[in-house]
Design an enzyme around this catalytic site. Structure first.
Site, PDB file in Angstrom:
ATOM      1  N   SER A 130      -9.443   3.423   6.135  1.00  0.00           N
ATOM      2  CA  SER A 130     -10.570   2.603   6.620  1.00  0.00           C
ATOM      3  C   SER A 130     -10.599   2.532   8.140  1.00  0.00           C
ATOM      4  CB  SER A 130     -10.443   1.156   6.133  1.00  0.00           C
ATOM      5  OG  SER A 130     -10.727   1.065   4.783  1.00  0.00           O
ATOM      6  N   HIS A 180     -15.737   4.481   4.614  1.00  0.00           N
ATOM      7  CA  HIS A 180     -15.164   5.680   3.979  1.00  0.00           C
ATOM      8  C   HIS A 180     -16.306   6.668   3.723  1.00  0.00           C
ATOM      9  CE1 HIS A 180     -10.995   4.409   2.970  1.00  0.00           C
ATOM     10  NE2 HIS A 180     -11.524   3.210   3.118  1.00  0.00           N
ATOM     11  N   HIS A 183     -10.359   4.627  -4.273  1.00  0.00           N
ATOM     12  CA  HIS A 183      -9.438   3.518  -4.557  1.00  0.00           C
ATOM     13  C   HIS A 183      -9.552   3.082  -6.015  1.00  0.00           C
ATOM     14  CE1 HIS A 183     -10.717   3.212  -0.321  1.00  0.00           C
ATOM     15  NE2 HIS A 183      -9.493   2.815  -0.074  1.00  0.00           N
ATOM     16  N   TYR A 206      -9.531   0.006  -7.005  1.00  0.00           N
ATOM     17  CA  TYR A 206     -10.387  -1.188  -7.138  1.00  0.00           C
ATOM     18  C   TYR A 206     -11.868  -0.836  -7.268  1.00  0.00           C
ATOM     19  CZ  TYR A 206     -11.172  -0.684  -2.064  1.00  0.00           C
ATOM     20  OH  TYR A 206     -11.483  -0.207  -0.828  1.00  0.00           O
ATOM     21  N   GLU A 207     -12.220   0.421  -6.964  1.00  0.00           N
ATOM     22  CA  GLU A 207     -13.626   0.814  -7.133  1.00  0.00           C
ATOM     23  C   GLU A 207     -13.970   0.991  -8.615  1.00  0.00           C
ATOM     24  OE1 GLU A 207     -15.020   3.765  -3.925  1.00  0.00           O
ATOM     25  OE2 GLU A 207     -12.852   3.776  -3.717  1.00  0.00           O
ATOM     26  N   ALA A 255      -5.321   1.550   6.373  1.00  0.00           N
ATOM     27  CA  ALA A 255      -5.397   0.264   7.057  1.00  0.00           C
ATOM     28  C   ALA A 255      -4.561  -0.695   6.230  1.00  0.00           C
ATOM     29  CB  ALA A 255      -6.848  -0.200   7.102  1.00  0.00           C
ATOM     30  N   MET A 261      -4.263  -1.409  -0.181  1.00  0.00           N
ATOM     31  CA  MET A 261      -4.795  -1.142  -1.529  1.00  0.00           C
ATOM     32  C   MET A 261      -4.914   0.348  -1.824  1.00  0.00           C
ATOM     33  SD  MET A 261      -7.855  -3.939  -1.350  1.00  0.00           S
ATOM     34  CE  MET A 261      -7.613  -5.549  -0.602  1.00  0.00           C
ATOM     35  N   SER A 262      -4.107   1.163  -1.164  1.00  0.00           N
ATOM     36  CA  SER A 262      -4.277   2.617  -1.355  1.00  0.00           C
ATOM     37  C   SER A 262      -2.938   3.331  -1.241  1.00  0.00           C
ATOM     38  CB  SER A 262      -5.240   3.157  -0.294  1.00  0.00           C
ATOM     39  OG  SER A 262      -4.652   3.086   0.990  1.00  0.00           O
ATOM     40  N   ASN A 286      -4.794  -6.097  10.641  1.00  0.00           N
ATOM     41  CA  ASN A 286      -4.854  -7.568  10.653  1.00  0.00           C
ATOM     42  C   ASN A 286      -3.494  -8.128  10.276  1.00  0.00           C
ATOM     43  OD1 ASN A 286      -5.948  -6.338   7.949  1.00  0.00           O
ATOM     44  ND2 ASN A 286      -4.999  -8.297   7.394  1.00  0.00           N
ATOM     45  N   HIS A 299     -13.306  -7.311   5.838  1.00  0.00           N
ATOM     46  CA  HIS A 299     -13.351  -5.849   5.950  1.00  0.00           C
ATOM     47  C   HIS A 299     -13.882  -5.455   7.336  1.00  0.00           C
ATOM     48  CE1 HIS A 299     -13.333  -1.753   4.589  1.00  0.00           C
ATOM     49  NE2 HIS A 299     -14.639  -1.610   4.621  1.00  0.00           N
TER      50      HIS A 299
HETATM   51  N1  HPA Z   1      -4.361  -6.724   2.542  1.00  0.00           N
HETATM   52  C1  HPA Z   1      -4.668  -5.707   1.707  1.00  0.00           C
HETATM   53  N2  HPA Z   1      -5.261  -4.602   2.117  1.00  0.00           N
HETATM   54  C2  HPA Z   1      -5.573  -4.491   3.417  1.00  0.00           C
HETATM   55  C3  HPA Z   1      -5.292  -5.507   4.338  1.00  0.00           C
HETATM   56  C4  HPA Z   1      -4.653  -6.692   3.874  1.00  0.00           C
HETATM   57  O1  HPA Z   1      -4.361  -7.640   4.631  1.00  0.00           O
HETATM   58  N3  HPA Z   1      -5.728  -5.075   5.548  1.00  0.00           N
HETATM   59  C5  HPA Z   1      -6.259  -3.838   5.360  1.00  0.00           C
HETATM   60  N4  HPA Z   1      -6.158  -3.473   4.066  1.00  0.00           N
END
Ligand code: HPA
Length: 272
Positions: free
Chosen positions: A30, A61, A83, A85-86, A113, A211-212, A235, A247
């Site tokens: 991302s 993406h 992903h 989650y999609e 990310a 998440m990947s 973050n 996001h």
């Molecule tokens: N948590 C999960 N997935 C993420 C995060 C997060 O803080 N930041 C970027 N992808």
């Protein structure tokens, strides 16, 4: 049709359009998709035009596969990824990895990310992934094992190549780019974690959460590829900063560090 037949069909459709044999594969996470500009003489495929590739649904993406050159190396770059989650089944999440492997990729560089679980991590920092915790709730190799891909019980004691990790840390030191090293925890998402989950992940040995990456890394090791994993800490994980997660923040941080990310990654590949 089994997974091998599906993968072979995708490979065949790519081969009909290019004779390039990539040795290095990259998956851009991302906000990190600008690295694709480093690819020279690129042949571009939209995920939509590749048989069995799922169309991307996540903003940030783009969903393109580029085959081209970086320095002396032939590369395949996934600008965007699939992903869990999609809503895709695990075998679809790892189909692109298997396609890259069968196109000839020997080293897969996975980027993502991630949220930083350590107080010392700040948005924009990089982390070399040393190992992972698979907390996705599934293993992508579940189901019939196709020996053409790899063994039933693949070893996972060095998922992220120690040689490549050392090379990258030497390069980042030389380029004076600060970095962390640590364990990437994969969770399914798409909701971000609660502060309690973040404390739990830190206590069980995690350094960053996302998440990947883990499904692709497992599928790549199953097929005998070398893997290098790089997280961009976009973050602080939930509860470690005063602001709620979004996001937008993830994409913005990725874009803010895109130039330095592209610079070291390109140099890394050129020097291989
Ligand atoms: N948590 C999960 N997935 C993420 C995060 C997060 O803080 N930041 C970027 N992808």
């Amino acid at each position: 049709m089994n997974e091998l037949e599906r993968v072979n069909e995708t490979v065949k459709s790519i081969r009909q359009k290019t004779s390039l044999k990539p040795r290095i594969g990259l998956v851009l996470g991302s906000g990190l998709s600008a690295f694709a500009d480093c690819v020279e003489k690129a042949e571009t495929f939209s995920f939509r035009d590749l048989p069995h590739f799922p169309p991307p649904t996540v903003d940030g993406h783009p969903g393109k596969l580029l085959l081209g050159q970086i320095g002396a190396h032939s590369v395949a770059v996934m600008q965007g990824r699939v992903h869990y989650y999609e809503g895709h089944p695990p075998e679809t999440v790892i189909l692109p990895t298997r396609v890259l492997a069968r196109l000839g990729v020997e080293l897969l560089i996975l980027t993502n990310a991630a949220g930083g679980l350590k107080a010392s991590m700040n948005p924009g920092d990089f982390m070399i992934i040393t190992d992972h915790l698979n907390l996705l709730g599934f293993n992508p190799l579940r189901g019939e094992n196709l020996e053409a891909f790899g063994p039933r019980f693949p070893d996972m004691s060095e998922v992220y190549s120690a040689t490549h990790r050392q090379k990258l840390s030497a390069l980042l030191t030389r380029m004076k780019i600060p970095y962390h090293e640590g364990v990437y925890c994969a969770v399914s998402g798409p909701s971000y974690e609660t502060p309690s989950e973040v404390r739990y992940l830190a206590q069980v040995g995690g350094s960053a959460v996302g998440m990947s990456t883990v499904p692709e890394a497992i599928a790549a090791r199953h097929m005998g590829l070398k893997v290098l994993g790089i997280s961009c800490i976009t973050n602080k994980a939930a509860g470690l900063s005063a602001t709620p997660l979004s996001h937008e923040e993830v994409k913005e941080t990725g874009q803010r560090v895109a130039a330095s990310f592209s610079q070291f990654l390109r140099t890394y590949i050129e020097e291989l």
